[in-house]
Write an enzyme that holds these catalytic residues in place. Structure first.
Site, mmCIF file in Angstrom:
data_model
loop_
_atom_site.group_PDB
_atom_site.id
_atom_site.type_symbol
_atom_site.label_atom_id
_atom_site.label_comp_id
_atom_site.label_asym_id
_atom_site.label_seq_id
_atom_site.Cartn_x
_atom_site.Cartn_y
_atom_site.Cartn_z
ATOM 1 N N SER A 67 0.858 -1.180 0.000
ATOM 2 C CA SER A 67 0.000 0.000 0.000
ATOM 3 C C SER A 67 0.897 1.232 0.000
ATOM 4 O O SER A 67 2.079 1.156 0.373
ATOM 5 C CB SER A 67 -0.875 0.001 1.252
ATOM 6 O OG SER A 67 -1.530 1.233 1.428
ATOM 7 N N TYR A 116 -2.192 -1.080 10.324
ATOM 8 C CA TYR A 116 -2.165 -1.330 8.880
ATOM 9 C C TYR A 116 -0.884 -0.771 8.267
ATOM 10 O O TYR A 116 -0.216 -1.441 7.472
ATOM 11 C CB TYR A 116 -3.392 -0.695 8.232
ATOM 12 C CG TYR A 116 -3.577 -1.022 6.765
ATOM 13 C CD1 TYR A 116 -4.241 -2.177 6.368
ATOM 14 C CD2 TYR A 116 -3.123 -0.152 5.775
ATOM 15 C CE1 TYR A 116 -4.433 -2.466 5.030
ATOM 16 C CE2 TYR A 116 -3.313 -0.429 4.437
ATOM 17 C CZ TYR A 116 -3.968 -1.591 4.061
ATOM 18 O OH TYR A 116 -4.151 -1.874 2.731
#
Length: 254
Positions: free
Chosen positions: A143, A157
């Site tokens: 990401s 995350y």
């Protein structure tokens, strides 16, 4: 002949979003695709889409946060096909309560295991098969939060996706002598179901301006089709209408 004819690809998180798009793209290139995720129903839907497109796939559902399950699936792939040429490490998740003030040990464990531990398990399971053939491609969905810590994405995350990037680079450091290549794909905002876990809802208009699952799936296909003597170590893909950039421009005008 399609570029991946005769190859076997294992795609995790293949029931929706980027994983589904990547699985379909790889199958169209001739790969036999093993589809894994926690829920069999969505995987069956992906398999049906691949069949309709003339491709080949097999569903192997399982919870990749459990090392024993990963080992079982990988052994099944080796028994059935004798090889795993491509791993698309795409399984991942996030939670709504992602601020430090909201995190608990249990919720942090869920995010870290779902994004980082599961990816590690899959890598360690397929590398022996790849070493035997002196060939293999591993593609990991990280990401932009795996490069730039993000309060929006949350501490757990961001940390897990940073770990995925580090994992991928260390694979290249050790396994390049075995003909194995690893790539960390770092998408910005992509219109996938994981957006439903955002604390602030995303509108339909906003999703339409984002990168789409098919965009990232096609990038994964391209990486998988590269010749064995080159590797893309890391790549970012973002929507042109980058909401972070747009917000910065608006602040600059105020």
């Amino acid at each position: 002949m399609a570029a991946l004819t005769g190859k076997v690809a294992w795609v995790t998180g293949a029931g929706s979003g980027i994983g589904q798009a990547a699985a379909i793209a790889l199958a169209k290139e001739g790969a036999t695709v093993v589809l894994t995720g926690r829920r069999k129903g969505p995987l069956d839907q992906t398999a049906a889409m691949i069949k309709k497109a003339g491709g080949k796939s097999e569903v192997k559902a399982g919870d990749l946060m459990k090392a024993a399950v990963v080992t079982r699936i990988a052994k099944g792939i080796e028994k059935a096909y004798g090889r795993c040429d491509i791993l698309v490490n795409n399984a991942g998740l996030n939670i709504l309560e992602r601020k430090w003030s909201q995190l608990t040990p249990a919720s942090a464990e869920t995010v870290i295991d779902g994004n980082l531990a599961s990816a590690f398990y899959c890598v360690t399971a397929v590398l022996p098969m790849m070493r035997k053939r002196k060939d293999g491609v591993l593609i990991h969905t990280s990401s932009m939060a795996g490069r730039y810590p993000s309060i929006l994405s949350g501490a757990a995350y961001s940390a897990a996706k940073h770990g995925v990037v580090a994992m991928s680079h260390t694979i290249n450091m050790e396994e390049c002598v075995n003909g194995i290549r690893s790539c960390a794909v770092c998408p910005g905002e992509v219109a996938t179901p994981i957006l439903d876990k955002r604390p602030v809802p995303i509108t339909k208009a906003e999703r339409a301006r984002m990168a789409q699952s098919e965009d990232v799936g096609d990038l994964i296909r391209y990486i998988a089709c590269l010749p064995a003597h080159v590797v893309i170590n890391e790549v970012m893909i973002n929507p042109t209408w980058n909401r972070g950039y747009v917000a910065a421009l608006q602040r600059a005008k105020s």
